[in-house]
Design an enzyme around this catalytic site. Structure first.
Site, mmCIF file in Angstrom:
data_model
loop_
_atom_site.group_PDB
_atom_site.id
_atom_site.type_symbol
_atom_site.label_atom_id
_atom_site.label_comp_id
_atom_site.label_asym_id
_atom_site.label_seq_id
_atom_site.Cartn_x
_atom_site.Cartn_y
_atom_site.Cartn_z
ATOM 1 N N GLY A 12 39.091 37.928 29.942
ATOM 2 C CA GLY A 12 39.029 38.710 28.712
ATOM 3 C C GLY A 12 39.274 37.936 27.432
ATOM 4 N N ASN A 14 37.009 36.742 25.358
ATOM 5 C CA ASN A 14 36.134 37.295 24.323
ATOM 6 C C ASN A 14 36.624 38.675 23.890
ATOM 7 O OD1 ASN A 14 33.751 35.731 23.341
ATOM 8 N ND2 ASN A 14 33.456 35.417 25.526
ATOM 9 N N LYS A 65 25.736 53.161 41.871
ATOM 10 C CA LYS A 65 25.847 52.602 40.529
ATOM 11 C C LYS A 65 25.650 53.708 39.491
ATOM 12 C CE LYS A 65 24.221 48.708 38.056
ATOM 13 N NZ LYS A 65 23.627 47.440 38.338
ATOM 14 N N MET A 90 30.418 41.098 34.554
ATOM 15 C CA MET A 90 29.574 40.458 35.554
ATOM 16 C C MET A 90 28.841 41.467 36.440
ATOM 17 S SD MET A 90 30.055 37.499 34.481
ATOM 18 C CE MET A 90 29.147 36.535 35.663
ATOM 19 N N ARG A 91 28.286 42.463 35.807
ATOM 20 C CA ARG A 91 27.542 43.500 36.519
ATOM 21 C C ARG A 91 26.280 43.799 35.717
ATOM 22 N NH1 ARG A 91 28.833 46.120 40.691
ATOM 23 N NH2 ARG A 91 30.911 45.248 40.720
ATOM 24 N N ILE A 93 23.591 45.922 34.028
ATOM 25 C CA ILE A 93 23.567 47.279 33.477
ATOM 26 C C ILE A 93 22.375 48.030 34.071
ATOM 27 C CG2 ILE A 93 23.337 48.632 31.349
ATOM 28 C CD1 ILE A 93 26.012 47.115 31.602
ATOM 29 N N ASN A 107 25.084 41.526 24.633
ATOM 30 C CA ASN A 107 25.754 40.635 25.569
ATOM 31 C C ASN A 107 25.855 39.248 24.961
ATOM 32 O OD1 ASN A 107 26.855 39.792 28.126
ATOM 33 N ND2 ASN A 107 24.882 38.862 28.585
ATOM 34 N N HIS A 109 26.045 35.246 26.102
ATOM 35 C CA HIS A 109 25.707 34.427 27.270
ATOM 36 C C HIS A 109 25.911 32.954 26.929
ATOM 37 C CE1 HIS A 109 23.754 33.588 31.072
ATOM 38 N NE2 HIS A 109 23.074 32.651 30.459
#
Length: 188
Positions: A12, A14, A65, A90-91, A93, A107, A109
């Site tokens: 966490g 960020n 999901k 890390m999932r 969307i 996001n 990256h």
């Protein structure tokens, strides 16, 4: 006060940068919700330290999901969230979140997209031997790290040590994400 949500799965850092920027007025918003898919993640403690409401869930406890994404959407709506910022979430969307918040999910990256998509971008870039690294902020769509690019920032690095490189990436990520969130909130 504008309201944002931050999604994270790990330590966490960020999230910490965004929450601190909000508290200090560098982002004219508040983090209204932190969403985490890993109950033991350090970001859960960070959210508590900042007094941010957290929705922490274990995906395996849901039938699908779509089920846990419906719960996330319910909580985002209840919190009045305008912008969702993925920060090490890390999932991938899914359709439920994209239908509800499409065009409002961004996001960060750790590569200069479209190069080195996915979870191991830094390692891939090092293995490839690139000399210019960077960070990309993009809108989230149904593709893996493939949404429209909003901002990028590059820097040169000619070493091969991930422990040395990761802090350099963070030093670029934090201010770029804060600047970009500000621009996005001003547009809306």
């Amino acid at each position: 006060m504008r309201r944002i949500a931050v999604f994270a799965s790990g330590s966490g850092t960020n999230f910490e940068a965004i929450a601190t920027a909000c508290e200090q007025g560098a982002i004219p918003a508040e983090v209204a919700l932190m969403v985490c898919d890993k109950p033991g993640a350090r970001v859960v403690e960070r959210a508590a330290e900042h007094g941010v409401e957290a929705f922490v869930f274990a995906p395996k406890e849901y039938a699908s999901k779509a089920d846990f994404e419906r719960e996330i959407v319910r909580r985002l709506d209840a919190a009045g969230v305008e912008l969702v910022c993925l920060a090490g979430y890390m999932r991938i969307i899914g359709d439920v979140l994209l239908e509800a918040y499409g065009g409002r999910i961004v996001n960060i990256h750790p590569s200069l997209l479209p190069a080195f998509r996915g979870a191991h971008a830094i390692e891939q870039a090092l293995e490839y031997g690139v000399k210019v690294f960077g960070v990309t902020i993009h809108y989230v769509d149904a593709t893996l790290d493939g949404g429209r690019i909003i901002a990028q920032r590059a820097f040169e690095y000619d070493g091969g040590d991930i422990e040395e490189l990761e802090p350099m990436i963070h030093a670029v990520e934090y201010p770029l994400y804060i600047e970009t969130i500000n621009k996005l909130l001003k547009k809306k």
